[in-house]
Structure formats: structure tokens, C-alpha cells
Design an enzyme around this catalytic site. Structure first.
Site, PDB file in Angstrom:
ATOM      1  CG  ASP A   7      45.537  49.173  72.803  1.00 22.72           C
ATOM      2  OD1 ASP A   7      44.970  50.472  72.794  1.00 22.72           O
ATOM      3  OD2 ASP A   7      46.864  49.098  72.990  1.00 22.72           O
ATOM      4  CD  GLU A  68      42.798  53.057  73.956  1.00 26.12           C
ATOM      5  OE1 GLU A  68      43.630  53.865  73.385  1.00 26.12           O
ATOM      6  OE2 GLU A  68      43.530  52.457  74.965  1.00 26.12           O
ATOM      7  CG  ASP A 141      50.550  47.892  71.365  1.00 25.45           C
ATOM      8  OD1 ASP A 141      49.974  48.831  71.155  1.00 25.45           O
ATOM      9  OD2 ASP A 141      51.573  47.698  71.038  1.00 25.45           O
TER      10      ASP A 141
END
Length: 176
Positions: A7, A68, A141
Site C-alpha cells: 500500500d 495498489e 496502511d
């Protein structure tokens, strides 16, 4: 399959390793956050992220890195930092010959919670449940990185079949 989920972020870059196959219980191998000081020079922050990701790759030896996919937001400086951290993760994987998969936030949310509009708390709760953890990983996160890895494990069989079908179709359409 062992997947490192990333992330991306300049201040907090979530990382999580999940192992398993679609349709079977998954196992969390590790979870954490690579942190950089907000007041540090950009180049030094990117180097720190690279070192952190390299350590995770060395320690956990993933078969795939799921990152991501950066999407447009209103805050351009946030998007730029996220994109830069994302590029570092992709570079680290590519340098080692590890395939990289990109997943949008809504794909990840839908895969993990059933809704592409789930909030961070719902994602954290489902990650906790799916990986049979005592509590949601903190900060968010870290939970998001695990969700990326879960999403990739669950979606990759269908994506592989789709890629094979497209390749077969393309090969039949070529003149010999």
C-alpha cells in the site's frame, strides 16, 4: 502462492505478506509499515522505501508483488507521493524478476468485503477475519497491504484464465 502486498505512501508504506490459494484458508506471513520522516528530502525518502521493500523481499521471498494502482485524487501532491512510492515497489520487484500486479482500491475492497465502497474499518475487520488474526493490523496502511495480497490471491486464477483466452483468441486470428 506467496504475495507481498504494498500500500504505497511516502510517509507510511504498508507491506504485508500472505500465503495461500483461492478457495482455501490464507495465512499471514508478515505485516508492517516502511516509514519515512515527512521533513526528509524526497530522494532520501524514496531510498528509505526502497531499502524497506528490499528487506521484505529478501526476508519473505514472494512469488508476486501486488501494488495498489494509483488513482486520481483532488490532492495532487498526495497522488505524486503515492505514485513515487508505488514506482519504487514495482522497480524493486522488477529488478528481481518478480511479477507485479496492480489492483485499484475498489477492486481490493470488493474482493475483501464484497463492496467496492467499503471503508477502512470494514477492510480491517475483514482482513482480521479472513486471516484469523486477534486484532486488525495497525495502522490501516498495514491492513490495506494485506488486503491487496488477499485480493491478488483470490483474483489471479480468473485473471490468468482471461489472459490465456485472450492469447488463444489472438493466435487464432493471425494469418499463418
Amino acid at each position: 502462492m506467496r504475495v507481498l502486498g504494498v500500500d504505497p505512501g511516502l510517509t507510511r508504506c504498508g507491506v504485508g505478506v500472505v500465503e495461500g490459494v483461492a478457495g482455501r484458508p490464507l495465512t499471514m506471513i508478515g505485516v508492517g509499515v516502511v516509514r519515512t520522516p515527512a521533513d526528509a528530502e524526497l530522494g532520501n525518502r524514496l531510498v528509505a522505501i526502497e531499502r524497506g521493500i528490499e528487506e521484505w523481499l529478501d526476508e519473505h521471498r514472494p512469488e508476486v508483488v501486488a501494488v495498489e494502482r494509483v488513482f486520481s485524487q483532488h490532492n495532487v501532491s498526495t497522488v505524486m507521493g503515492t505514485a513515487q512510492a508505488s514506482a519504487v515497489a514495482m522497480l524493486c520487484a522488477a529488478r528481481r524478476g518478480i511479477p507485479v500486479a496492480l489492483h485499484t482500491p475498489s477492486e481490493v475492497k470488493a474482493a475483501v468485503t464484497g463492496s467496492g465502497r467499503a471503508d477502512k474499518a470494514q477492510v480491517g475487520a475483514m482482513v482480521t477475519r479472513l486471516l484469523r488474526l486477534a486484532a486488525p493490523p495497525k495502522p490501516a496502511d498495514a491492513a490495506d497491504a494485506l488486503a491487496l495480497a488477499i485480493c491478488h490471491i483470490w483474483r489471479s486464477p480468473a485473471q490468468n484464465r482471461l489472459q490465456q483466452a485472450v492469447a488463444l483468441h489472438a493466435s487464432k486470428g493471425r494469418p499463418s
